[in-house]
Every structure is written in C-alpha cells, then in structure tokens.
Design a protein around this motif. Structure first.
Motif, PDB file in Angstrom:
ATOM      1  N   ARG A 164       0.754  -1.078   0.062  1.00  0.00           N
ATOM      2  CA  ARG A 164      -0.141   0.092   0.132  1.00  0.00           C
ATOM      3  C   ARG A 164       0.769   1.435   0.070  1.00  0.00           C
ATOM      4  N   ARG A 165       1.930   1.339   0.639  1.00  0.00           N
ATOM      5  CA  ARG A 165       2.792   2.519   0.703  1.00  0.00           C
ATOM      6  C   ARG A 165       3.461   2.830  -0.304  1.00  0.00           C
ATOM      7  N   PHE A 166       3.939   1.601  -1.303  1.00  0.00           N
ATOM      8  CA  PHE A 166       4.414   1.675  -2.432  1.00  0.00           C
ATOM      9  C   PHE A 166       3.548   2.257  -3.406  1.00  0.00           C
ATOM     10  N   VAL A 167       2.402   1.899  -3.564  1.00  0.00           N
ATOM     11  CA  VAL A 167       1.682   2.483  -4.576  1.00  0.00           C
ATOM     12  C   VAL A 167       1.108   3.795  -4.047  1.00  0.00           C
ATOM     13  N   ALA A 168       0.862   4.260  -2.979  1.00  0.00           N
ATOM     14  CA  ALA A 168       0.425   5.584  -2.673  1.00  0.00           C
ATOM     15  C   ALA A 168       1.656   6.496  -2.935  1.00  0.00           C
ATOM     16  N   ASN A 169       3.124   6.238  -2.490  1.00  0.00           N
ATOM     17  CA  ASN A 169       4.072   6.904  -2.607  1.00  0.00           C
ATOM     18  C   ASN A 169       4.384   7.190  -4.126  1.00  0.00           C
ATOM     19  N   ALA A 170       4.374   6.017  -4.904  1.00  0.00           N
ATOM     20  CA  ALA A 170       4.527   6.173  -6.292  1.00  0.00           C
ATOM     21  C   ALA A 170       3.689   7.012  -7.013  1.00  0.00           C
ATOM     22  N   SER A 171       2.351   6.742  -6.518  1.00  0.00           N
ATOM     23  CA  SER A 171       1.248   7.544  -7.206  1.00  0.00           C
ATOM     24  C   SER A 171       1.492   9.188  -7.008  1.00  0.00           C
ATOM     25  N   HIS A 172       1.876   9.290  -5.621  1.00  0.00           N
ATOM     26  CA  HIS A 172       2.259  10.856  -5.321  1.00  0.00           C
ATOM     27  C   HIS A 172       3.158  11.212  -6.170  1.00  0.00           C
ATOM     28  N   GLU A 173       4.247  10.467  -6.194  1.00  0.00           N
ATOM     29  CA  GLU A 173       5.588  11.032  -6.760  1.00  0.00           C
ATOM     30  C   GLU A 173       5.313  11.396  -8.534  1.00  0.00           C
ATOM     31  N   LEU A 174       4.539  10.593  -8.949  1.00  0.00           N
ATOM     32  CA  LEU A 174       4.072  10.617 -10.450  1.00  0.00           C
ATOM     33  C   LEU A 174       2.954  11.763 -10.496  1.00  0.00           C
ATOM     34  N   ARG A 175       2.414  12.344  -9.829  1.00  0.00           N
ATOM     35  CA  ARG A 175       1.311  13.313  -9.844  1.00  0.00           C
ATOM     36  C   ARG A 175       2.078  14.688 -10.274  1.00  0.00           C
ATOM     37  N   THR A 176       3.158  14.873  -9.517  1.00  0.00           N
ATOM     38  CA  THR A 176       3.752  16.260  -9.565  1.00  0.00           C
ATOM     39  C   THR A 176       4.451  16.399 -11.218  1.00  0.00           C
ATOM     40  N   PRO A 177       5.179  15.504 -11.769  1.00  0.00           N
ATOM     41  CA  PRO A 177       5.439  15.582 -13.087  1.00  0.00           C
ATOM     42  C   PRO A 177       4.441  15.802 -14.191  1.00  0.00           C
ATOM     43  N   LEU A 178       3.317  14.976 -13.781  1.00  0.00           N
ATOM     44  CA  LEU A 178       2.085  15.107 -14.822  1.00  0.00           C
ATOM     45  C   LEU A 178       1.313  16.532 -14.695  1.00  0.00           C
ATOM     46  N   ALA A 179       1.371  17.063 -13.399  1.00  0.00           N
ATOM     47  CA  ALA A 179       0.864  18.335 -13.229  1.00  0.00           C
ATOM     48  C   ALA A 179       1.660  19.348 -13.887  1.00  0.00           C
ATOM     49  N   LEU A 180       2.967  19.314 -13.930  1.00  0.00           N
ATOM     50  CA  LEU A 180       4.011  20.198 -14.459  1.00  0.00           C
ATOM     51  C   LEU A 180       3.891  20.201 -16.135  1.00  0.00           C
ATOM     52  N   ASN A 181       3.718  18.744 -16.474  1.00  0.00           N
ATOM     53  CA  ASN A 181       3.422  18.797 -17.958  1.00  0.00           C
ATOM     54  C   ASN A 181       2.259  19.223 -18.608  1.00  0.00           C
ATOM     55  N   ARG A 182       1.133  19.098 -17.775  1.00  0.00           N
ATOM     56  CA  ARG A 182      -0.210  19.665 -18.176  1.00  0.00           C
ATOM     57  C   ARG A 182      -0.085  21.297 -18.220  1.00  0.00           C
ATOM     58  N   GLU A 203      -2.959  19.362 -27.778  1.00  0.00           N
ATOM     59  CA  GLU A 203      -4.001  18.676 -27.361  1.00  0.00           C
ATOM     60  C   GLU A 203      -4.100  17.175 -27.342  1.00  0.00           C
ATOM     61  N   SER A 204      -3.330  16.694 -28.277  1.00  0.00           N
ATOM     62  CA  SER A 204      -3.086  15.066 -28.247  1.00  0.00           C
ATOM     63  C   SER A 204      -2.278  14.994 -26.769  1.00  0.00           C
ATOM     64  N   LEU A 205      -1.285  15.893 -26.638  1.00  0.00           N
ATOM     65  CA  LEU A 205      -0.626  15.538 -25.471  1.00  0.00           C
ATOM     66  C   LEU A 205      -1.299  15.761 -23.971  1.00  0.00           C
ATOM     67  N   LEU A 206      -2.238  16.559 -24.118  1.00  0.00           N
ATOM     68  CA  LEU A 206      -3.088  16.757 -22.771  1.00  0.00           C
ATOM     69  C   LEU A 206      -3.941  15.749 -22.569  1.00  0.00           C
ATOM     70  N   LYS A 207      -4.445  15.263 -23.807  1.00  0.00           N
ATOM     71  CA  LYS A 207      -5.396  13.784 -23.635  1.00  0.00           C
ATOM     72  C   LYS A 207      -4.571  12.744 -22.901  1.00  0.00           C
ATOM     73  N   VAL A 208      -3.271  12.492 -23.575  1.00  0.00           N
ATOM     74  CA  VAL A 208      -2.367  11.379 -23.206  1.00  0.00           C
ATOM     75  C   VAL A 208      -2.162  11.807 -21.629  1.00  0.00           C
ATOM     76  N   ASN A 209      -1.995  13.084 -21.340  1.00  0.00           N
ATOM     77  CA  ASN A 209      -1.429  13.303 -19.748  1.00  0.00           C
ATOM     78  C   ASN A 209      -2.813  13.260 -19.064  1.00  0.00           C
ATOM     79  N   GLU A 210      -3.968  13.495 -19.482  1.00  0.00           N
ATOM     80  CA  GLU A 210      -5.318  13.368 -18.551  1.00  0.00           C
ATOM     81  C   GLU A 210      -5.478  11.778 -18.412  1.00  0.00           C
ATOM     82  N   ARG A 211      -5.159  10.992 -19.393  1.00  0.00           N
ATOM     83  CA  ARG A 211      -5.180   9.637 -19.054  1.00  0.00           C
ATOM     84  C   ARG A 211      -4.452   9.108 -18.080  1.00  0.00           C
ATOM     85  N   HIS A 212      -3.100   9.735 -18.063  1.00  0.00           N
ATOM     86  CA  HIS A 212      -2.294   9.189 -17.093  1.00  0.00           C
ATOM     87  C   HIS A 212      -2.530   9.622 -15.561  1.00  0.00           C
TER      88      HIS A 212
END
Length: 386
Positions: A164-182, A203-212
């Motif tokens: 659980r900690r791994f999934v939560a920490n990995a998800s939190h760590e991935l949120r920041t670069p995705l928000a920056l990309n958007r 627009e295509s990149l935003l759709k991919v980013n939204e999916r992630h």
C-alpha cells in the motif's frame, strides 16, 4: 464419524476407553469370583432339615450341593446386575468428564479459529492482519502452531502494508510531473504565436496526460480504500446517486467515437441511509455510471440507477445495456487492470480496469459487498450493498 467435531470424537474415544476398561474389569472380577465359588467346600457340621437323616450320606451331599449352587447363582447374578449398573454410571460419568477434558484441550484451537474467522470476515484481504493469537501456556505443539500462525500474520501484514505504501508513494511522486507537464502544454498552446500544428499536438499531449492522471488517481483511490476508514458520516445513497446523475457528463471525446450517442440515464432513488465516507461512496456511484456509459451500445442504450433498503442494508444498483457478457467473466471484471477476456488493459479508447475494482474495495471497506450479474440481452446489473 466424519461429520462429528473433534471434541465429539475425542469424547467418544475417551468414553469408549473408560467403558472398555470397566467391562474388562467387570469380566475379570466375575471370573475370579466364579472361580472362588467353584472351589471345593469343606463341610465339618451341617444342620439338616427335618426328615433327612444322616444316613445315607448322598442325601447330605445332594442338599449341600444344591445350596452351594443356589448361593453361587445368586452371587454371580448380583455381581453381574450391580456391576452392569455401576458400568452404566461409569459410562455416563466418563462421557461428561471426557467432554470437559476434550473442551479444555481444544480451547487453544477455538481461540485460533476465532482469530482466523475475524480476519476472514474483515471484508478485505489485508484488513484484520494486525490481530494476533498470543496464546499463553506451555510450549507444546499447540503453542508452537499458534506462534507460527502469529508469525505468518505479521509477515503478511508487513507485506500488504509495504504494498500500500509503495502504491501510494509512487502515485504521489508521479502526480507532480504530470501536473507540471499539463501546465507547460497548456501554456504552450495558448500562446498567440502557437501554430495550428503545435496546438493539435498540445491537445493530443493533454489527452495523454489526462489519461495518465486518471490512472494515478485510480491507483490512489484503490490504495486509500484498502486502508481503514477514518471518516464515518451519515450518508444517503439516494442523495449520492442523485448528485452523480446530475453532474455526470459524457467522457472525453477521445474515449468514445463521435458517432456514439450518450445512453439515457434513468433513476429510481428511494432513501437508503448509510454510514461511511461520503467521498468514497460518491466515487462508487461515479465509477459505476462511467463504466455503464463506457461499455454501453452505440445507439439506443440506457442506464438505470436505483437505491433502496434490502433487509435493513442500503443498496445501490446500476443496470445498463451493452454487449453480452459471459457469467464466468463476472469475477474477472472486478480484478485490477483486467477486462473481459482476461486480457491486460491497453488501448487509448478503453479504461484501465480499475473502476469496478475500486468499487468492490470501497464496498468491502464499508463492510459491504459488490457483485455483478449479466443481463440476458446484454449489459450488466451491478449491485453494491453496504
């Protein structure tokens, strides 16, 4: 015998042992007494009844033999009768004592069974693993078994907690670069000097980013709903479903072909008061509606949402049209990252296979259940009971 409990079998074994021992003891006693009674009798002087003279001697011998035979028969009969009664009393007493002894001996196993049942009824694979048997007493075979069970629970608890900690920490760590990309893509396509090609690419990149982002959000929700709930509030499932229906919009255009029409949504919402986390319960209704929309038929589809109370438990039922689903695939659709046919998730126009998995996990966190049944004409009937 195969259907009897261990305690009953032990009681029968102890009782049979006591009874057999008593029967053997009675037989030995009977044999020894009979042997003693059959021993020759030394006659020194006998008072004869009137009419019997001392001569001839055979009359005296015959009388003595008859008296001795009567005495032997009476003695042996009394021994068998009273011995049988005593044996029956021993049988009853031994059965009661054996029942108590077996219950006392099996008490540690009852404690282990109760702990295992509490863990199994916790509602989730990892909930309840913090419990331990902590059996006290001598270091015998049962104590070693209980300690081994506690050790296994401790390792499982650490394993699930680390996951659980791994999934939560990995998800939190991935949120920041995705928000920056958007933010960077949105800034690039809104500039005045941005070319049409750059805008289409953005627009295509935003759709991919939204999916992630949706994938990360689903992982966070899945990890969070597997933990113990910290928010318990009075919630009406009818109000939750009404809010989801009123705010639900068609998924982004890249998830469904433009030629598809949105299925009609109908609702029959009766009061269904419950206790739980309002945010997670709203996610349950949202995921069910989105799943019903995504896996509907292109034209003429419909979705029906109902809430009610069944046997005192609040229930949410979402029914939709769609392709025919085999009944043996019902458990597959609740597994993370799995869809029909057991294939791994892939493709830009499909979901991640987390929606129904999150629904079931949240339902289990609220002490409930989630299951699906296929409609004969196609589609599903998904029922969530809290």
């Amino acid at each position: 015998m195969g259907r009897l409990t261990i305690r009953a079998r032990l009681t029968l074994a102890y009782t049979g042992l006591f009874t057999a021992s008593g029967a053997v003891l009675l037989f030995i006693t009977y044999y020894l007494v009979k042997r003693q009674l059959l021993a020759p009798v030394q006659i020194e002087e006998v008072s004869l009844p009137p009419g019997i003279t001392k001569e001839p001697d055979d009359q005296i011998i015959s009388f003595v033999e008859r008296q001795a035979e009567t005495y032997r028969n009476a003695t042996l009969t009394t021994l068998l009768t009273q011995g049988s009664i005593a044996l029956a009393l021993i049988l009853v007493a031994s059965a009661a004592i054996a029942w108590l002894i077996a219950g006392r001996a099996l008490q540690p196993l009852h404690q282990m069974t109760a702990t295992a049942i509490r863990i199994a009824n916790a509602g989730s694979a990892d909930r309840g693993l913090h419990e331990r048997i902590t059996l006290r007493g001598p270091h015998d075979e049962v104590r070693r078994l209980a300690d081994a069970f506690d050790l296994m629970l401790a390792r499982l608890d650490r394993s699930f907690d680390g996951q659980r900690r791994f999934v939560a920490n990995a998800s939190h760590e991935l949120r920041t670069p995705l928000a920056l990309n958007r933010a960077l893509v949105e800034l690039a396509i809104t500039r005045d000097d941005a070319s049409p090609d750059a805008q289409r690419l953005g627009e295509s990149l935003l759709k991919v980013n939204e999916r992630h982002e949706r994938l990360i959000e689903g992982l966070l929700t899945l990890a969070g709903s597997q933990a113990e709930l910290v928010t318990w509030e009075a919630v009406d499932l009818a109000e939750v479903a009404r809010h989801v229906v009123s705010t639900h919009t068609r998924p982004a255009t890249h998830t469904r072909p433009a030629t598809h029409t949105r299925p009609a949504i109908q609702a029959t919402l009766a009061a269904a008061p419950a206790n739980g986390d309002p945010v997670l319960l709203e996610r349950v209704a949202q995921n069910l509606v989105e799943n019903a929309v995504r896996h509907n038929i292109p034209e003429g589809g419909w979705i029906h949402i109902a809430t009610n109370m069944v046997n005192g438990h609040p229930q949410l039922v979402v029914t939709n049209t769609g392709p025919v689903v085999p009944i043996y695939e019902m458990e597959t659709i609740f597994q993370p990252f799995r869809r029909l046919g057991r294939e791994r998730v892939g493709g830009a126009n499909r979901g991640f296979g987390l929606g129904l998995s999150i629904v079931r996990t949240i339902a289990h966190a609220h002490g409930g259940s989630a299951h699906a049944m296929p409609r004969p004409d196609g589609g599903l009937v998904v029922t969530v009971t809290l």
